[in-house]
Design a protein around this motif. Sequence first.
Motif, mmCIF file in Angstrom:
data_model
loop_
_atom_site.group_PDB
_atom_site.id
_atom_site.type_symbol
_atom_site.label_atom_id
_atom_site.label_comp_id
_atom_site.label_asym_id
_atom_site.label_seq_id
_atom_site.Cartn_x
_atom_site.Cartn_y
_atom_site.Cartn_z
ATOM 1 N N UNK A 103 3.134 -5.220 -4.930
ATOM 2 C CA UNK A 103 3.476 -3.884 -5.405
ATOM 3 C C UNK A 103 3.204 -3.842 -6.906
ATOM 4 N N UNK A 104 2.447 -2.840 -7.376
ATOM 5 C CA UNK A 104 2.100 -2.828 -8.798
ATOM 6 C C UNK A 104 3.337 -2.589 -9.654
ATOM 7 N N UNK A 105 3.481 -3.394 -10.704
ATOM 8 C CA UNK A 105 4.651 -3.235 -11.573
ATOM 9 C C UNK A 105 4.282 -2.700 -12.947
ATOM 10 N N UNK A 106 2.991 -2.673 -13.246
ATOM 11 C CA UNK A 106 2.588 -2.065 -14.514
ATOM 12 C C UNK A 106 1.283 -1.317 -14.305
ATOM 13 N N UNK A 107 0.971 -0.460 -15.276
ATOM 14 C CA UNK A 107 -0.197 0.394 -15.141
ATOM 15 C C UNK A 107 -1.505 -0.381 -15.097
ATOM 16 N N UNK A 155 3.535 5.476 -5.726
ATOM 17 C CA UNK A 155 3.625 5.403 -7.186
ATOM 18 C C UNK A 155 2.417 6.088 -7.818
ATOM 19 N N UNK A 156 1.232 5.707 -7.314
ATOM 20 C CA UNK A 156 0.000 6.233 -7.904
ATOM 21 C C UNK A 156 -0.042 7.770 -7.802
ATOM 22 N N UNK A 157 0.168 8.254 -6.565
ATOM 23 C CA UNK A 157 0.063 9.700 -6.376
ATOM 24 C C UNK A 157 1.199 10.426 -7.080
ATOM 25 N N UNK A 158 2.376 9.803 -7.099
ATOM 26 C CA UNK A 158 3.517 10.424 -7.764
ATOM 27 C C UNK A 158 3.238 10.653 -9.241
ATOM 28 N N UNK A 159 2.782 9.607 -9.923
ATOM 29 C CA UNK A 159 2.503 9.756 -11.357
ATOM 30 C C UNK A 159 1.356 10.748 -11.567
ATOM 31 N N UNK A 160 0.327 10.640 -10.719
ATOM 32 C CA UNK A 160 -0.813 11.555 -10.864
ATOM 33 C C UNK A 160 -0.358 13.002 -10.681
ATOM 34 N N UNK A 217 -2.020 -3.271 -13.590
ATOM 35 C CA UNK A 217 -2.245 -4.073 -12.392
ATOM 36 C C UNK A 217 -3.020 -3.269 -11.371
ATOM 37 N N UNK A 218 -3.850 -3.924 -10.582
ATOM 38 C CA UNK A 218 -4.497 -3.190 -9.491
ATOM 39 C C UNK A 218 -3.454 -2.756 -8.464
ATOM 40 N N UNK A 219 -3.715 -1.659 -7.788
ATOM 41 C CA UNK A 219 -2.738 -1.132 -6.836
ATOM 42 C C UNK A 219 -3.397 -0.890 -5.494
ATOM 43 N N UNK A 220 -2.723 -1.305 -4.432
ATOM 44 C CA UNK A 220 -3.208 -1.002 -3.087
ATOM 45 C C UNK A 220 -2.824 0.423 -2.740
ATOM 46 N N UNK A 225 0.819 -1.207 0.000
ATOM 47 C CA UNK A 225 0.000 0.000 0.000
ATOM 48 C C UNK A 225 0.859 1.265 0.000
ATOM 49 N N UNK A 226 1.966 1.230 0.763
ATOM 50 C CA UNK A 226 2.844 2.395 0.795
ATOM 51 C C UNK A 226 3.378 2.652 -0.609
ATOM 52 N N UNK A 227 3.924 1.591 -1.218
ATOM 53 C CA UNK A 227 4.480 1.749 -2.560
ATOM 54 C C UNK A 227 3.388 2.131 -3.546
ATOM 55 N N UNK A 228 2.239 1.459 -3.432
ATOM 56 C CA UNK A 228 1.140 1.743 -4.342
ATOM 57 C C UNK A 228 0.730 3.198 -4.276
#
Lengths: 297, 253, 284
Positions: free
Chosen positions: C223-227, C72-77, C229-232, C66-69
Amino acid sequence: MAGKRSIRDARAGRLMFFMTSACALIVVFMAAGLLIKSFPVLRANSPAQILFSDSWSPLKGEFGMLAFIAGTVWVTGLSALIAMPVSLFSAIYLSEYAPSWLRKISRPFMDVLAGIPSVVFGVWGILIIVPLVRDCIAPFFGVYSSGYSILAASIVLAVMVFPIIIQITIEVFHSIPGELRDASLSLGATKWQTIKLVLLRKALPGIIAANVLGFSRAFGETMAVLMVAGNIPAIPHSPLDAGYPLPALIANNYGEMLSIPLYDSALMLAALVLFLIVIMFNLLSRYILSRINLRAA
Amino acid sequence: MKETSHLRTENLTVSYGGAEALKNINVEIPEKQITAIIGPSGCGKSTLLKSFNRLLEENDGVKISGRVLVDGADIYSDSEDITCIRKKMGLLSQRPYPLPMSIYDNIAFGPRIHGMKKKAGLDRLVEKYLSLAGLWDEVKDRLNEPASRLSIGQQQRLCLARGLAVEPEIILADEPTSALDPKSSQKIEEEFKKLKSDYTIIIVTHILRQARRLADYVLFIYLGELIEHGPSRQIFESPREQVTREYIQGVIS
Amino acid sequence: MTSRKKIEELFFKCLMVLSLLAVMGSLVLIIGTVIYKGAGSMSLDMITSTPEGGYYLGKKGGILNAIAGSLILTGIATVAAIALALPLALYINLYRARRSRFAEMVRLSMDFLWGIPSIVYGAFGFSVMIFLGIRASLLGGIIAVTLLIIPIMARAIDEAVSLVPRELLDSSYSLGATRFEAAFKIVVRQCLPGIVSAVLIAFGRGIGDAASVLFTAGFSDRIPLSLSEPAATLPLAIFFQLGTPFPEVRDRAYASALILTVIILALSITARVLASRFNRHIIK
């Protein structure tokens, strides 16, 4: 005669115009998308049925939202009742009485409070407010409550909107020219009289706008409310009853029960209602604020 | 006194949201001299100055009619590249506004965007123009410091050097000493006197003594109208118009 | 008479102090509660490992997913939102007259978006995803969060850019700079503190928001490795762990809340430090 740089400039301008317009149109796309999606349920049920009936049984195709609307009104209204006086008094104190060190530390304080995620507010609500309601407040009134109630949600929401209302109210007070204070004080009024009779009157529209903005935030808040409001789809009769506000309804059900016909359309309608009411709140506060600006000019 | 005109306006009229700020201005600005635009505040002096390098149109609701000719070419015609026109004219504003970068980069900014990339060439330009503005000796050891650390008088000379570095022909100065202390003002004035052998200088000022000290040619603007213009001596010693006389004598200000 | 006035003033002053204490006290209480409850079940495992089998029943593991997710998610956004919000703010301030009708319409639209509840973004984002045929995934979450934080960033950057002195723009134009050069070489530098704090505020809002990723990002123990994949995400990890009946898991929810709070506080402190650091070139 136009050089290479000017051409690049014009090109960049066109690209930026396109990007800017796209961003500005998001709100239109959203409105359109929600409207289209909520159309089926509006066709199957009359708007009156949806708004004023409390029979919510998606399996039977009944989508009366009154219980959820009532939950939202209860939660938002009660949180307003708690937040309004507390924020107003705090803002007056911070802008008129507080020593400068307190003013200085209060700003980052409010910023931090405003930045805390709603899930964390929810966790706090579950750990502190819900037991408080269950073990202290409800027994005090001689009723049983699980604690997961309108009251708990309202308290959590009130705390969430404190910083929004306080910061705007302080700004409103700051925009009042110092001469007005001096004039009133030199007429022999005390500081409190000056605040009560001069500043509050002058600041009233701004204070209203601040509160409207705060409540539009409270109104759409989902996670924290979802976690402490209890989520029982019935019309609540007291603050100690559980409630089930609209945002919680969407959050709890969307994406899962899409196999039931019209269900997702009904939830989109709920989202559309939230969308429209928030925009109305926004326009209202804008209208009030623009009137003060006109008067100040 | 025979001079060639460098900049000329024809029926220049400027209005802000309906109100006319400048009415039908016809004037010729002589080359390689200092021209002072004088007049009470709010009468359109800065507006006139900014119409010379098309900065006015960056403001909201501005309407411009008439022509402004530099070396005979209308700068408001569509075929002109606006950046080239502006490059011909350096601007010095009331308060210095150094660009948010180092002293060196402030000077190098102009040459760089106009295509100069070589470090050695830039170094030479920076030294040349800082010297020309009389600032080199004061800053040569701290060229990489932010320009905001300079004193305000130094900042104004930096802005002058920055303007000179794009090799303009005309220097537009909008009350360039109004934010400065007397010492720094004097330095700027001295720079102007030195620069006028190579540049046409147009300066807006509300300080009559400054106009008297510096100007060769004077324009008097009152309530958006060009009341009179002529060689400095004539305007100050034998003005033709009553308003000009009253302004110079201090009856109106 | 005088004493009545004094008593009235004193009464209201007491009310004010009590109100302020309530406001400040609730913040202290929130942070205190999260630290007190969270620290107890905090462990290195929480932040260094992903959930193992039976994690939600109380078995071993952590919430690194979840931390990584979330990061990553917020970073790209956030990057996506800068790419849209920065040109927007520069465009309405430099290419258009600052108070032109177009600029005001854009501002109005951003104000509307800013007020819209995140659950609506979530619902809207989800129907966009259905429309595009995307399943709940990192990409879906990114779309929803980007939409959510564009208005926050645009408003904050617009505010910073509109404070740039007219004369600084005049100076840059006088040097022959085009609007594009003035925008990206001068204004961006001048506004850097404002832009940085806008980015951090938006990041903070994005990483803490649960309602917008609830249906869009999905949830996964890896940990999601591609766009695709679902992400926690952290907020949802907290929410789901709280929803289990097992005390051990609920304790971990508190620890997760502590992690999220620490990230938010760190962002807020960073914003303050950086803002003062970047001030050196700015002329006020």
